[in-house]
Design a protein around this motif. Structure first.
Motif, PDB file in Angstrom:
ATOM      1  N   ASN A  16      77.847  47.877  16.716  1.00  0.00           N
ATOM      2  CA  ASN A  16      78.221  48.196  18.095  1.00  0.00           C
ATOM      3  C   ASN A  16      77.379  47.340  19.038  1.00  0.00           C
ATOM      4  N   GLY A  17      77.764  46.087  19.194  1.00  0.00           N
ATOM      5  CA  GLY A  17      76.987  45.168  20.013  1.00  0.00           C
ATOM      6  C   GLY A  17      76.983  45.491  21.486  1.00  0.00           C
ATOM      7  N   ALA A  18      77.865  46.391  21.932  1.00  0.00           N
ATOM      8  CA  ALA A  18      77.935  46.734  23.358  1.00  0.00           C
ATOM      9  C   ALA A  18      76.953  47.831  23.744  1.00  0.00           C
ATOM     10  N   ALA A  19      76.210  48.396  22.801  1.00  0.00           N
ATOM     11  CA  ALA A  19      75.348  49.540  23.099  1.00  0.00           C
ATOM     12  C   ALA A  19      74.346  49.226  24.205  1.00  0.00           C
ATOM     13  N   THR A  20      73.650  48.108  24.110  1.00  0.00           N
ATOM     14  CA  THR A  20      72.649  47.762  25.118  1.00  0.00           C
ATOM     15  C   THR A  20      73.303  47.579  26.486  1.00  0.00           C
ATOM     16  N   TYR A  21      74.467  46.982  26.502  1.00  0.00           N
ATOM     17  CA  TYR A  21      75.227  46.774  27.741  1.00  0.00           C
ATOM     18  C   TYR A  21      75.568  48.111  28.399  1.00  0.00           C
ATOM     19  N   TYR A  22      76.116  49.037  27.613  1.00  0.00           N
ATOM     20  CA  TYR A  22      76.455  50.344  28.162  1.00  0.00           C
ATOM     21  C   TYR A  22      75.211  51.047  28.701  1.00  0.00           C
ATOM     22  N   ARG A  23      74.142  51.031  27.911  1.00  0.00           N
ATOM     23  CA  ARG A  23      72.936  51.761  28.311  1.00  0.00           C
ATOM     24  C   ARG A  23      72.344  51.202  29.601  1.00  0.00           C
ATOM     25  N   THR A 174      63.571  48.384  28.570  1.00  0.00           N
ATOM     26  CA  THR A 174      63.686  48.469  27.114  1.00  0.00           C
ATOM     27  C   THR A 174      63.453  47.140  26.407  1.00  0.00           C
ATOM     28  N   HIS A 175      63.667  46.014  27.085  1.00  0.00           N
ATOM     29  CA  HIS A 175      63.508  44.698  26.462  1.00  0.00           C
ATOM     30  C   HIS A 175      62.506  43.886  27.269  1.00  0.00           C
ATOM     31  N   HIS A 176      61.388  43.573  26.638  1.00  0.00           N
ATOM     32  CA  HIS A 176      60.258  42.957  27.326  1.00  0.00           C
ATOM     33  C   HIS A 176      59.315  42.365  26.286  1.00  0.00           C
ATOM     34  N   PRO A 177      58.354  41.553  26.700  1.00  0.00           N
ATOM     35  CA  PRO A 177      57.410  40.972  25.735  1.00  0.00           C
ATOM     36  C   PRO A 177      56.554  42.049  25.065  1.00  0.00           C
ATOM     37  N   VAL A 178      56.347  41.886  23.757  1.00  0.00           N
ATOM     38  CA  VAL A 178      55.458  42.751  22.978  1.00  0.00           C
ATOM     39  C   VAL A 178      54.622  41.871  22.058  1.00  0.00           C
ATOM     40  N   GLN A 244      63.520  47.528  17.523  1.00  0.00           N
ATOM     41  CA  GLN A 244      62.833  46.425  16.857  1.00  0.00           C
ATOM     42  C   GLN A 244      63.142  45.068  17.497  1.00  0.00           C
ATOM     43  N   HIS A 245      64.072  45.034  18.443  1.00  0.00           N
ATOM     44  CA  HIS A 245      64.535  43.758  18.985  1.00  0.00           C
ATOM     45  C   HIS A 245      63.428  42.992  19.713  1.00  0.00           C
ATOM     46  N   ASN A 246      62.560  43.686  20.427  1.00  0.00           N
ATOM     47  CA  ASN A 246      61.504  42.974  21.148  1.00  0.00           C
ATOM     48  C   ASN A 246      60.611  42.197  20.194  1.00  0.00           C
ATOM     49  N   ALA A 247      60.168  42.852  19.137  1.00  0.00           N
ATOM     50  CA  ALA A 247      59.311  42.170  18.171  1.00  0.00           C
ATOM     51  C   ALA A 247      60.080  41.050  17.461  1.00  0.00           C
ATOM     52  N   PHE A 248      61.366  41.298  17.176  1.00  0.00           N
ATOM     53  CA  PHE A 248      62.190  40.265  16.547  1.00  0.00           C
ATOM     54  C   PHE A 248      62.249  39.027  17.427  1.00  0.00           C
ATOM     55  N   VAL A 274      71.233  37.046  24.417  1.00  0.00           N
ATOM     56  CA  VAL A 274      70.691  36.021  25.315  1.00  0.00           C
ATOM     57  C   VAL A 274      69.699  36.653  26.284  1.00  0.00           C
ATOM     58  N   PHE A 275      70.080  37.781  26.870  1.00  0.00           N
ATOM     59  CA  PHE A 275      69.223  38.435  27.851  1.00  0.00           C
ATOM     60  C   PHE A 275      68.077  39.192  27.193  1.00  0.00           C
ATOM     61  N   GLU A 276      68.335  39.744  26.007  1.00  0.00           N
ATOM     62  CA  GLU A 276      67.249  40.399  25.274  1.00  0.00           C
ATOM     63  C   GLU A 276      66.164  39.388  24.922  1.00  0.00           C
ATOM     64  N   ALA A 277      66.579  38.204  24.460  1.00  0.00           N
ATOM     65  CA  ALA A 277      65.611  37.174  24.093  1.00  0.00           C
ATOM     66  C   ALA A 277      64.848  36.683  25.310  1.00  0.00           C
ATOM     67  N   ALA A 278      65.568  36.414  26.397  1.00  0.00           N
ATOM     68  CA  ALA A 278      64.902  35.958  27.613  1.00  0.00           C
ATOM     69  C   ALA A 278      63.962  37.032  28.150  1.00  0.00           C
ATOM     70  N   GLY A 279      64.362  38.292  28.044  1.00  0.00           N
ATOM     71  CA  GLY A 279      63.518  39.383  28.506  1.00  0.00           C
ATOM     72  C   GLY A 279      62.228  39.508  27.727  1.00  0.00           C
ATOM     73  N   ALA A 280      62.261  39.068  26.496  1.00  0.00           N
ATOM     74  CA  ALA A 280      61.054  39.066  25.663  1.00  0.00           C
ATOM     75  C   ALA A 280      60.270  37.768  25.804  1.00  0.00           C
ATOM     76  N   ALA A 281      60.692  36.891  26.708  1.00  0.00           N
ATOM     77  CA  ALA A 281      60.073  35.577  26.915  1.00  0.00           C
ATOM     78  C   ALA A 281      60.128  34.726  25.657  1.00  0.00           C
ATOM     79  N   ALA A 282      61.230  34.886  24.899  1.00  0.00           N
ATOM     80  CA  ALA A 282      61.426  34.074  23.700  1.00  0.00           C
ATOM     81  C   ALA A 282      61.964  32.700  24.082  1.00  0.00           C
ATOM     82  N   CYS A 283      61.710  31.736  23.231  1.00  0.00           N
ATOM     83  CA  CYS A 283      62.329  30.420  23.375  1.00  0.00           C
ATOM     84  C   CYS A 283      63.698  30.491  22.706  1.00  0.00           C
ATOM     85  N   LEU A 284      64.741  30.406  23.513  1.00  0.00           N
ATOM     86  CA  LEU A 284      66.105  30.565  23.015  1.00  0.00           C
ATOM     87  C   LEU A 284      66.765  29.214  22.797  1.00  0.00           C
TER      88      LEU A 284
END
Length: 362
Positions: A16-23, A174-178, A244-248, A274-284
């Motif tokens: 269910n890839g839309a879960a984060t979007y809905y939330r 919910t999505h941020h650097p850790v 687990q997405h932030n650590a991932f 895309v936004f989860e990764a950017a929110g974690a300050a990942a290099c995408l």
């Protein structure tokens, strides 16, 4: 105002890839005063893989995936000012869309929220009796997960009164650097379920890159990949829960986004990751698609690849210092322009504008 929202799942991100979007969107709308009820079927083992409890900001109704369960939740549509049917529920999709029209009040705002517009439009082109084509005249608007001008034009051509893209975004709560987690250590990581219209692109952008760099470490997460043959330097994770997405995203040198075929074709379709990764300050690193500049600037806030060799070249040339700089700029851009607060403001204004004539006339 009361919202009745019929979707795949608010409580589970399993298949269910839309879960984060809905939330993200619904939490913001709740903060703006909307009273939200989210109806989701007990299907596809999602309730066995819940990753949040029923939230305080929405009433969660899990119904039996039976005709009786369907009738019970559709009957509640008449109490709502805004009634939404999202696609991709997986059970009773036709009956739900027809049902929100039949059971909602005449003064209610009726919305089809398309979280896979490219695929839906392909189905509509192939089938004149498609339920969305048949129902469009009685819907007030179509909102889409992405797609930009090509999707808006296509829906307008089918007779939609109004079509507005509401893009994915970042929920910074919910999505941020850790701190990094060694469990997700890699030079390049990819997260996404194995789907027929994504598999060939994953072969090109992920598997081919891993084969070109046998000395580097690659990581793949998501359902279905365990049976997919991969080079020896690829490690499988299986399902990765939302918490687990932030650590991932924070741990690898870089993370990869690979769009599905249909989304890449229409462009303007940044996935949640895309936004989860950017929110974690990942290099995408992302596959190329039209419209990326609306969200992130290539070579400064994101690395763009035309094929697997481009991905391999990016990984080979990437230093930890440059990766951190790209991730930091991406986070700054997304926080400034692409959070669910921005999207919620957009939806709130759209709905209030659409309801105003009816409220004034009353």
């Amino acid at each position: 105002m009361k919202i009745a929202f019929y979707g795949s799942s608010l409580l589970s991100s399993y298949w269910n890839g839309a879960a984060t979007y809905y939330r993200g969107l619904l939490r913001d709308l709740a903060a703006r005063g909307y009273q939200i009820t989210f109806y989701e079927p007990d299907a596809f083992d999602r309730q066995k893989h819940k990753d949040i409890d029923p939230p305080e900001w929405a009433r969660s109704v899990v119904y039996a995936a039976t005709p009786e369960g369907l009738r019970a939740v559709l009957d509640e549509a008449k109490a709502a000012d805004i009634v939404v049917k999202a696609n991709g529920v997986g059970v009773f999709d036709t009956e739900l869309l027809e049902g929100i029209v039949a059971h909602s009040r005449e003064d209610a705002l009726r919305i089809f929220w398309d979280v896979d517009a490219a695929a839906t439009l392909d189905e509509m082109r192939a089938d004149e009796s498609h339920v969305v084509r048949r129902t469009l005249p009685r819907l007030d608007m179509v909102l889409t997960y992405g797609g930009g001008p090509p999707v808006v034009d296509a829906y307008s051509g089918f007779g939609a009164r109004r079509c507005v893209p509401i893009y994915n975004a970042l929920d910074a709560s919910t999505h941020h650097p850790v701190a990094p987690d060694p469990a997700f250590s890699a030079d390049l990581a990819f997260l996404g379920n194995r789907l027929p219209d994504r598999e060939a692109r994953v072969e090109e952008f992920f598997r081919k890159a891993a084969a070109a760099l046998p000395e580097r470490r690659f990581l793949i997460g998501g359902n279905g990949w365990e049976t997919k043959g991969m080079p020896d330097n690829v490690r499988h994770l299986g399902h990765v829960y939302t918490h687990q997405h932030n650590a991932f995203n924070c741990t690898p040198l870089a993370v990869l986004n690979v769009a599905r075929d249909s989304m890449a074709d229409v462009g303007f379709s940044p996935a949640t990751r895309v936004f989860e990764a950017a929110g974690a300050a990942a290099c995408l690193i992302t596959d190329a698609w039209e419209g990326i500049e609306m969200f992130l600037t290539p070579d400064e806030e994101v690395l763009v690849a035309r094929d697997g060799q481009d991905v391999a070249d990016h990984v080979a040339a990437l230093t930890p210092e440059r990766a951190r700089a790209i991730g930091a700029r991406a986070l700054e851009r997304i926080l400034a322009e692409h959070t669910y607060t921005h999207r919620g403001e957009q939806v709130d204004a759209l709905w209030r504008e659409s309801l105003q004539p009816e409220r004034s006339a009353a």
